[in-house]
Design an enzyme around this catalytic site. Structure first.
Site, PDB file in Angstrom:
ATOM      1  N   GLU B  51       0.817  -1.217   0.000  1.00  0.00           N
ATOM      2  CA  GLU B  51       0.000   0.000   0.000  1.00  0.00           C
ATOM      3  C   GLU B  51       0.854   1.271   0.000  1.00  0.00           C
ATOM      4  O   GLU B  51       0.465   2.296  -0.565  1.00  0.00           O
ATOM      5  CB  GLU B  51      -0.941   0.037   1.207  1.00  0.00           C
ATOM      6  N   PHE B 113     -11.285  -7.061  14.026  1.00  0.00           N
ATOM      7  CA  PHE B 113     -10.206  -7.511  13.154  1.00  0.00           C
ATOM      8  C   PHE B 113      -9.914  -6.453  12.080  1.00  0.00           C
ATOM      9  O   PHE B 113     -10.824  -5.962  11.408  1.00  0.00           O
ATOM     10  CB  PHE B 113     -10.595  -8.842  12.493  1.00  0.00           C
ATOM     11  N   GLN B 114      -8.667  -6.115  11.946  1.00  0.00           N
ATOM     12  CA  GLN B 114      -8.199  -5.102  10.983  1.00  0.00           C
ATOM     13  C   GLN B 114      -8.905  -3.762  11.161  1.00  0.00           C
ATOM     14  O   GLN B 114      -9.167  -3.052  10.185  1.00  0.00           O
ATOM     15  CB  GLN B 114      -8.311  -5.614   9.543  1.00  0.00           C
ATOM     16  N   LYS B 163     -17.478  -0.647   5.929  1.00  0.00           N
ATOM     17  CA  LYS B 163     -17.971  -1.617   4.958  1.00  0.00           C
ATOM     18  C   LYS B 163     -19.487  -1.530   4.766  1.00  0.00           C
ATOM     19  O   LYS B 163     -19.989  -1.622   3.642  1.00  0.00           O
ATOM     20  CB  LYS B 163     -17.576  -3.029   5.397  1.00  0.00           C
ATOM     21  N   MET B 474      24.513   9.331   2.716  1.00  0.00           N
ATOM     22  CA  MET B 474      24.297  10.647   3.307  1.00  0.00           C
ATOM     23  C   MET B 474      24.618  10.637   4.799  1.00  0.00           C
ATOM     24  O   MET B 474      25.285  11.527   5.314  1.00  0.00           O
ATOM     25  CB  MET B 474      22.844  11.085   3.070  1.00  0.00           C
TER      26      MET B 474
END
Lengths: 165, 562
Positions: B51, B113-114, B163, B474
């Site tokens: 993602e 969940f999630q 949802k 760097m």
């Protein structure tokens, strides 16, 4: 110095997080913050008191103005503003001290809102300095608990913080 | 007719002019992905490997085109994986709409969940965000998200959709046109007049601009102003590509790793005209020392940037294109031969110093010089090629050296400095139909090389140039200069074979250690029209110069290593 600002925000969930989160995130300290509905139920009014110089004040104002839910921000001029705070304080009550406490309550135009044989609860409205002085005065009698609302403020005369941008 | 929330999302995205979205499916966006499947001939979804890559791709797409980039992810980890991408876009003012699914309203707040409070998490890194709990408000909320993302100073907006809102039904009437942004604040006339007075009085004006000039589409006005008042121009990292690198007035990027001439010219000027820039600490160095010798006129669309980092003698809020346009009409045309002479002198000085530094760096074994890499690659690219970088030494070398000629051809994570930005952003640029070159380092590439898979699936015409020095260069440079060469955890000591890795992903790749090899590799890579990786071996002690030490100023500028 201490500034008091009035902020009109959309009355929707999460808006207090957005406003207070901005202060935390950018390292500005809040002295007090109060929030409640306005005459228009679509908007809430937040009164925030903070300490800082003009630079900090201006940065706070411009950061607040950028928030999508903030509709109006204004620094309230202390000279032209009624500023009040509400105190509820529970003081230990016994026969020896009762009369002294009652006198203090009377002089400060406070009100006794609850009474029990061992406790007295007083309500006091006023500017911060008056509230502070009252607390100092009753401290020797034993403060059982107290809570204060923080400042609410409204301008004198015709000036208004509009609820529509 | 009533349609589902999921369909409303897709219809509204299309209505807002969105034809490409980036994302990754999951349990709480399965309805939304079903609609994307049904509408796949109207809107293209590009599946990334992660993602974060999708968020960077939406960002890259937005930067390369000026349109709003859109990313879709599921709840919980899908949403949290977007955070770095959203923050990157926020710090660089990139218009983006992130759509996340969430658990059904009835499960919110129960650690389902999630489930994650993505609105709470992204509040500090979005312009605004929403959770939509009523399907009737869904279409207008998405429209508002696009509007906010595009208005004023652009930025990312997140819309979280539980949802059950995706499956609920509501009336939908499509709008004919995308929403128009909120009207821009226009600069105050009196303030512009004051600005013109200051400019007219100035003997050594210097124009400093940032990314706001690109998003404000004001590059032509900028040149016209500079020509009229005979001023040199410099920019921040975010401003790069707005003005052609070879423009006679352009001195390049200033700041920590900026060009010598621009940093010194700014310091010697008597008036800095700052346009669409925010005076980041990387651009100014020590704030107390900065602006000791000059006044500042600061013009920006965002009122919160004015007087935030650096006090300006005159701060003007307003749309940059409009403000510069009106300012041009107010200033006197002038010629400043002494100042122009000094600028020429500074350019000469810079050239000498650069050559000395280059002579010092090259010739240490069979490696490529970073500037040679940029030069060779740029000769094979054309003016439309979008140059993308990750973060680190390679980013600065590219910013300093690459000959840009068009706005929106340089995509880099400036404000947040996100290693792992490059692959995603390059895929986003490719999805916008651009030929892209990614300059990355072996450190940065390690953070986003999984997106090679996406580049291959998309058959993206993408050239990946790794400046491979085996170290986190760097940080190593700082350790060399300021930490007694304590190379704590910056020596990678990996055995990764990037060429084989490219092949494993289904891309082509080759390794180069000489200019000749790189010339030939670049030729093949640019002809390939598919992902092509070039692993360039660079010495681990190449330095990015010049350098203003952290907290330092032009007084401390390092132009060679003794």
């Amino acid at each position: 110095m201490q500034y008091v600002i009035g902020v009109i925000v959309s009355n929707i969930s999460g808006v207090l997080s957005r406003v207070s989160g901005m202060f935390t995130r950018r390292g500005f300290n809040i002295d007090s913050l109060t929030v409640g509905e306005t005459e228009n139920s679509g908007y809430s009014r937040i009164t925030i008191a903070f300490n800082g110089d003009e630079d900090i004040r201006d940065r706070i104002l411009s950061q607040l103005q950028k928030l999508h839910d903030v509709k109006e921000v204004e620094v309230l001029d202390r000279k032209d503003t009624v500023i009040r705070e509400l105190l509820l304080i529970k003081v230990r009550n016994n026969a020896e001290t009762r009369q002294d406490i009652m006198t203090a309550v009377e002089i400060f135009r406070s009100k006794i809102v609850d009474y029990s044989p061992s406790s007295l609860t007083c309500e006091l409205t006023g500017e911060t300095s008056k509230v502070d002085a009252f607390i100092e005065l009753v401290k020797p009698y034993g403060i059982m608990e107290m809570c204060r609302t923080g400042l609410v403020a409204i301008e004198r005369g015709e000036n208004c913080l509009k609820t529509v941008k | 007719m009533k349609i589902t929330g999921a369909k409303i999302v897709v219809e509204t995205l299309i209505e807002q002019g969105c034809d490409t979205v980036f994302g990754y499916p999951g349990g709480q966006v399965i309805d939304l992905f079903d609609e994307l499947f049904l509408n796949r001939d109207r809107i293209k979804h590009i599946l990334t490997a992660h993602e974060q890559g999708a968020a960077h791709a939406a960002d890259g797409y937005a930067r390369a085109t000026g349109k709003v980039g859109v990313v879709i992810a599921t709840s919980g980890p899908g949403a949290t994986n977007l955070v770095t991408g959203i923050a990157t876009a926020y710090l660089d003012s990139v218009p983006m709409v992130a759509v996340t699914g969430n658990v059904p309203c009835s499960l919110i707040g129960r650690d389902s969940f999630q489930e994650v409070d993505i609105v709470g998490i992204t509040m500090p890194v979005t312009k605004h965000n929403f959770i939509v709990k009523n399907v009737a408000e869904l279409a207008d909320t998405i429209r508002e998200a696009f509007r906010i993302a595009r208005s004023g100073r652009p930025g990312p907006v997140l819309v979280d959709i539980p949802k059950d809102v995706q499956t609920a039904l509501a009336e939908f009437s499509p709008q004919k046109k995308p929403v128009t942004p909120y009207p821009s604040v226009l600069a105050d006339e009196d303030k512009l007049r004051k600005a013109a007075e200051l400019i007219n009085k100035s003997e050594r004006p210097y124009i400093y601009f940032g990314g706001g000039l690109i998003s404000g589409k004001a590059h032509e006005e900028l040149i016209a102003l500079a020509d009229k008042i005979d001023a040199p121009i410099g920019c921040s990292l975010m401003g790069i590509s707005a003005v052609p690198s070879d423009h006679p007035r352009f001195l390049g990027m200033q700041g920590m790793h900026g060009h010598y001439a621009s940093s010194i010219a700014e310091d010697e000027s008597d008036l800095v005209i700052a346009l669409g820039a925010r005076f980041s600490d990387r651009a100014t160095g020590n704030k107390k020392r900065f602006a000791k010798n000059f006044n500042i006129i600061h013009i920006d669309i965002d009122c919160a940037e004015l007087q935030k980092n650096i006090p300006a003698a005159l701060a003007v809020q307003g749309d940059i294109k409009d403000a510069i346009g009106r300012l041009i009409g107010m200033v006197n045309k002038k010629k400043l031969p002494d100042w122009a002479k000094r600028i020429t002198q500074l350019r000469e000085e810079e050239k000498n110093r650069t050559e000395r530094a280059l002579a010092q760096c090259s010739g240490s074994g069979p490696t490529l010089s970073p500037y040679d890499i940029v030069d060779i690659i740029s000769r094979h690219a054309d003016g439309d090629t979008v140059v993308v970088t990750d973060v680190g030494q390679h980013q600065m070398w590219t910013a300093q050296r690459y000959p840009f000629c068009k706005p929106r051809t340089f995509l880099t994570s400036g404000g947040l400095g996100t290693m792992g930005y490059g692959m995603g952003a390059a895929i986003g640029a490719s999805a916008a139909g651009k030929k892209a070159v990614l300059f990355t380092g072996d450190g940065s590439f390690g953070m986003d090389l999984n997106e090679l898979a996406t580049a291959v699936s998309q058959n993206a015409p993408l050239v990946i140039v790794i400046m491979n020095n085996g170290v986190l260069g760097m940080v190593r440079q700082w350790q060399t200069l300021f930490f007694d060469k304590h190379y704590s955890n910056t020596t990678l000591d990996r055995k990764t074979d990037f060429v084989k890795l490219a092949e494993a992903f289904g891309a082509k790749g080759e390794r180069c250690v000489t200019d000749d090899e790189l010339e030939r590799a670049a030729e093949r890579a640019f002809a390939a029209n598919e992902p092509y990786l070039i692993d360039c071996i660079v010495d681990c002690d190449e330095f990015v110069l010049p350098m203003l030490p952290p907290g330092g100023s032009v007084d401390d500028i390092i132009t060679e290593i003794k």
